[in-house]
Design an enzyme around this catalytic site. Structure first.
Site, mmCIF file in Angstrom:
data_model
loop_
_atom_site.group_PDB
_atom_site.id
_atom_site.type_symbol
_atom_site.label_atom_id
_atom_site.label_comp_id
_atom_site.label_asym_id
_atom_site.label_seq_id
_atom_site.Cartn_x
_atom_site.Cartn_y
_atom_site.Cartn_z
ATOM 1 N N CYS A 157 -10.271 -6.391 2.141
ATOM 2 C CA CYS A 157 -10.183 -5.154 2.253
ATOM 3 C C CYS A 157 -11.677 -4.922 2.132
ATOM 4 O O CYS A 157 -12.293 -4.124 2.787
ATOM 5 C CB CYS A 157 -9.281 -4.006 1.372
ATOM 6 S SG CYS A 157 -8.262 -4.860 0.717
ATOM 7 N N SER A 183 5.038 -6.882 -1.784
ATOM 8 C CA SER A 183 4.327 -6.865 -0.105
ATOM 9 C C SER A 183 5.454 -8.286 -0.010
ATOM 10 O O SER A 183 5.516 -9.458 0.340
ATOM 11 C CB SER A 183 2.807 -7.083 -0.032
ATOM 12 O OG SER A 183 2.479 -7.760 1.259
ATOM 13 N N THR A 240 0.730 -0.906 0.031
ATOM 14 C CA THR A 240 -0.155 0.106 -0.196
ATOM 15 C C THR A 240 0.834 1.086 -0.227
ATOM 16 O O THR A 240 0.506 1.512 -0.851
ATOM 17 C CB THR A 240 -1.219 0.163 0.902
ATOM 18 O OG1 THR A 240 -1.938 -0.763 0.947
ATOM 19 C CG2 THR A 240 -1.871 1.368 0.980
ATOM 20 N N GLN A 259 0.996 -9.365 -5.937
ATOM 21 C CA GLN A 259 0.240 -10.802 -5.902
ATOM 22 C C GLN A 259 1.088 -11.807 -7.254
ATOM 23 O O GLN A 259 0.749 -12.977 -6.587
ATOM 24 C CB GLN A 259 -0.989 -11.372 -5.831
ATOM 25 C CG GLN A 259 -1.638 -10.509 -5.748
ATOM 26 C CD GLN A 259 -2.349 -10.753 -3.954
ATOM 27 O OE1 GLN A 259 -1.875 -12.605 -4.437
ATOM 28 N NE2 GLN A 259 -2.731 -10.557 -3.245
#
Lengths: 100, 458
Positions: free
Chosen positions: B376, B250, B121, B230
């Site tokens: 989310c 991430s 993010t 991903q």
């Protein structure tokens, strides 16, 4: 033979891992790696053996950490023990049991 | 027309079938006796134990090898990686730089091009806002897609308020792929500063044609950013082969810890960013703040393991994915795979179960941890904007489930999931008046649902 005994030690260690997914992964990867490396010889075999020994140390430490902080038992392990009990009962009582 | 009989069937079903209530309502009246009919009680069908985890797109478990590498940095090695005057600092700095090296190696980059962040993010915010604000004096246009992660879309919204113009490209129906011709006509030479397209979609698993997108961006002299949270660690990824300028990564999507991520920033040709976090000038001024040594080490270890295990992981996940699809095809009729059939990450299987109420299905699948979309947005009952963007009809979007398969998923878990789906989809359809109509051969799209045509409202 060093490789064979390392294989057995690693499998035994892997089987004692508390968490269902980590245990099954460790067992699968130990089997796969030893199968793949079985044909190696000379320095390649020595390197693979050393890597295996290092991996055993990690596996042992993390097996202990996992046992120090046990998580809730996976439904998959509960399933397995249930199936085991069912199988055991059917051995004791092959007719099926009136109570079930 | 069979409207009259259809309406009658519906009314009858509404009287007899237990209505699914929202989760909150069920939780509130736990004291009240359950009034579900015999044979419909889902509690009796659920087994004890923690659910089988099939949601690796939301987050992946920390690999024991990663935790093993991290633990020393929570114990004796606690130094600040930016302390230059003593061994505590030097040791931590060395560990952080080793981790940077590992991550760079995984994506074919130079370690000087890797900036540690708090997660994808932050990396996405840094890329979108950082590029726009640095180059915005001359270039005030950004191109992205409608199926991006919320943090990219929201960063774009923030920029619109700062006077930037953003093109939100639609994606192709069903597949979710970016249409390259549309992208070509959307970019404006010397006006577009950034093209941001995610590598693998987090809901439907569609893999975008990254190389081609990079080429189009380059021709328009725009930077190309891809959110690869991903993809990195799960599929081969090489920054030079793809030709991207910025990549978001991430930690907790590749079996590393949460709270750490990275941004790849290309050095040649140089990419410059206006920092979002200002301060002590760490990470070459891109991102101030003391580095969390243990987390950096964890991300580095996760990268090492991912690089080593990539072929094995990929083969394992593909095997499981095929097993899941084959099992569902055999045992559960009327299921639709959302997203691209082949250009996809095999570990992300998003399925719509026709004629089943999605929330009821989720509730009856207590023994497996799956989600109806992204984590989310999982609190809302709104169908996912990604599924809407690929043209999934409202009713099918409501019945979608995402199955995530990864390194630690077992064949037994997949078989267990298939078994649960076989039982519960059949059970819920048994209660569904729509399913009854379909079994009678009624084409649902031909039905006018309003009983009095004069009263229909919009």
């Amino acid at each position: 033979m060093a490789a064979r005994s390392l294989f057995r030690t690693m499998l035994r260690e892997a089987a004692q891992v508390d968490q269902y997914n980590f245990r099954n992964y460790a067992i699968r990867r130990v089997r796969e790696d030893f199968r793949r490396n079985a044909a190696l010889s000379g320095s390649e075999a020595a390197t693979a053996l050393q890597e295996g020994k290092d991996a055993l140390e990690v596996l042992r430490r993390q097996r202990i950490v996992g046992q120090l902080y046990p998580a809730a038992q996976s439904v998959m392990d509960a399933e397995a023990s249930r199936a085991f009990e069912d199988a055991a009962e059917s051995v004791i009582d092959p007719v099926g049991g009136a109570g079930r | 027309m069979r409207v009259a009989s259809a309406a009658k069937t519906l009314a009858r079903a509404a009287r007899t079938a237990p209505r699914a209530r929202p989760l909150s309502a069920l939780e509130k009246d736990t004291e009240a006796p359950r009034t579900m009919e015999p044979g419909f009680g889902i509690d009796a069908m659920a087994r004890n134990g923690a659910p089988a985890y099939l949601d690796v797109q939301a987050t992946s478990p920390v690999d024991p090898r990663v935790l093993d590498a991290m633990l020393p940095y929570f114990l004796g090695n606690f130094g600040n990686a930016h302390s230059k005057t003593h061994a505590f600092g030097w040791e931590s700095e060395k560990a952080v730089e080793n981790a940077r090296e590992s991550l760079a190696k995984l994506i074919g980059a130079d370690s000087r091009e890797v900036v540690f962040t708090s997660g994808a993010t932050e990396s996405n915010n840094m890329s979108v806002k950082g590029i726009a604000r640095f180059y915005g004096a001359k270039k005030k246009h950004i191109v992205t897609t409608q199926t991006e992660h919320k943090c990219v879309l929201d960063s774009c919204r923030a920029l619109e308020r700062e006077g930037f113009e953003v093109t939100y490209l639609p994606v192709e129906r069903a597949t979710g792929m970016v249409n390259l011709d549309e992208l070509r006509s959307a970019v404006r030479k010397d006006e577009t500063c950034l093209v941001s397209v995610m590598a693998v979609n987090n809901e439907i698993g569609t893999l975008q044609p990254l190389k081609e997108i990079g080429q189009i961006a380059k021709e328009a002299k725009a930077f190309f950013h891809t959110d690869a949270a991903q993809m990195v660690g799960k599929l081969p990824f090489d920054v030079n082969e793809i030709g991207c300028d910025l990549v978001s990564i991430s930690g907790h999507k590749l079996y590393g810890p949460k709270g750490i991520g990275a941004l790849y920033v290309r050095r040649r040709p140089r990419v410059r960013l206006e920092p979002v976090l200002s301060g002590g000038g760490q990470e070459r001024g891109f991102r101030s703040g003391t580095l969390p040594t243990a987390l950096c080490v964890g991300l580095g270890a996760a990268a090492d393991v991912a690089l080593k295990e990539l072929p094995n992981d990929m083969a394992h996940v593909e095997r499981l994915s095929e097993r899941l699809m084959a099992g569902i095809r055999e045992h559960v009729p009327e299921v639709v795979l959302n997203g691209h059939a082949t250009q996809r990450h095999a570990g992300n299987v998003n399925l719509s179960f026709a004629y089943v109420e999605g929330e009821s299905l989720l509730m009856s699948l207590k023994n497996i941890a799956v989600s109806s979309g992204s984590a989310c947005t999982s609190a809302s009952l709104e169908p996912s904007y990604v599924l809407r963007a690929i043209g999934v009809s409202e009713d099918l979007a409501h019945t979608s489930l995402r199955f995530g398969l990864g390194r630690f998923t077992t064949e037994a878990e997949v078989d267990f999931a298939i078994d649960l789906l076989r039982v519960h989809v059949a059970r819920l359809r048994e209660m569904s008046p729509l399913w009854e109509l379909v079994q009678e051969g009624v084409d649902l799209s031909t039905i006018n649902w309003t009983q009095d045509a004069a009263h229909h409202h919009h």
